[in-house]
Design a protein around this motif. Structure first.
Motif, PDB file in Angstrom:
ATOM      1  N   HIS A  30       0.825  -1.206   0.000  1.00 16.35           N
ATOM      2  CA  HIS A  30       0.000   0.000   0.000  1.00 16.35           C
ATOM      3  C   HIS A  30       0.862   1.259   0.000  1.00 16.35           C
ATOM      4  N   CYS A  33       1.986   2.197  -3.442  1.00 19.67           N
ATOM      5  CA  CYS A  33       0.945   2.657  -4.361  1.00 19.67           C
ATOM      6  C   CYS A  33       0.537   4.101  -4.133  1.00 19.67           C
ATOM      7  N   GLN A  41      -4.977   1.779  -7.628  1.00 16.49           N
ATOM      8  CA  GLN A  41      -4.224   1.521  -6.404  1.00 16.49           C
ATOM      9  C   GLN A  41      -4.526   0.146  -5.819  1.00 16.49           C
ATOM     10  N   ALA A  45      -1.741  -2.713  -5.604  1.00 16.14           N
ATOM     11  CA  ALA A  45      -1.342  -3.145  -4.265  1.00 16.14           C
ATOM     12  C   ALA A  45      -1.426  -4.665  -4.138  1.00 16.14           C
ATOM     13  N   TYR A  49       1.755  -7.054  -3.493  1.00 12.78           N
ATOM     14  CA  TYR A  49       1.711  -7.910  -2.310  1.00 12.78           C
ATOM     15  C   TYR A  49       1.974  -9.366  -2.689  1.00 12.78           C
TER      16      TYR A  49
END
Length: 175
Positions: A30, A33, A41, A45, A49
């Motif tokens: 996060h 982003c 986003q 993200a 991840y």
């Protein structure tokens, strides 16, 4: 029974560390982003991840990476660059792969495989030159995105090379 207890404790510690690692990877994704639109986003993200988790899990399967797990928090581990987890052979393979990918993406000079006897060299004034089409305005839509107005046909933009003196030049408006 002591070995079983130690093994169960080690598994519990590993599971706890894996959960902390996933949380740290999610927070890291996060943070990466920031500055993107809300719609982009979330998707970005999730991709970051998953990429980070897959990489870390494959890195920790190697025995030489086990030392990284000791005395390091999950947040510090996720923030480390991937290069820290690779041995020299993997770094070299990654650099070679990156170089090959860049050579495929980089713009290559167009091949001058067409010939026109009417082109004259600006340097030696001889007629006839090999050329490649860089841009052809005829291939572009003439009214699209121009608020209904017709765009004028400007002809081709070519890169030409004289076979006599090897002079290269660009020429606009060739029809």
């Amino acid at each position: 029974e002591t070995n079983e207890l130690e093994s169960a404790f080690a598994e519990a510690l590993a599971a706890c560390f894996a959960q902390r690692l996933e949380v740290a990877a999610w927070l890291w994704a996060h943070q990466q982003c920031n500055g993107t639109s809300v719609g982009d986003q979330a998707g970005r993200a999730i991709r970051l991840y998953r990429q980070k988790i897959r990489f870390l899990m494959s890195a920790f399967k190697r025995p030489e990476s086990h030392s990284l797990l000791r005395n390091v928090s999950a947040t510090e581990l996720v923030a480390r660059p991937e290069e820290d987890f690779l041995d020299e052979a993997q770094r070299q393979a990654r650099a070679k792969h990156r170089q090959e990918a860049m050579s495929e993406v980089c713009l290559k000079e167009p091949s001058l495989d067409l010939f026109d006897a009417r082109l004259s060299c600006p340097r030696c004034q001889k007629t006839g030159a090999f050329y490649a089409v860089l841009r052809d305005s005829w291939a572009l839509p003439r009214a699209g995105g121009n608020m209904g107005h017709m765009r004028k046909d400007t002809g081709k933009c070519i890169l030409a090379e004289c076979p006599s003196c090897s002079e290269q030049w660009q020429q606009e408006g060739v029809v």
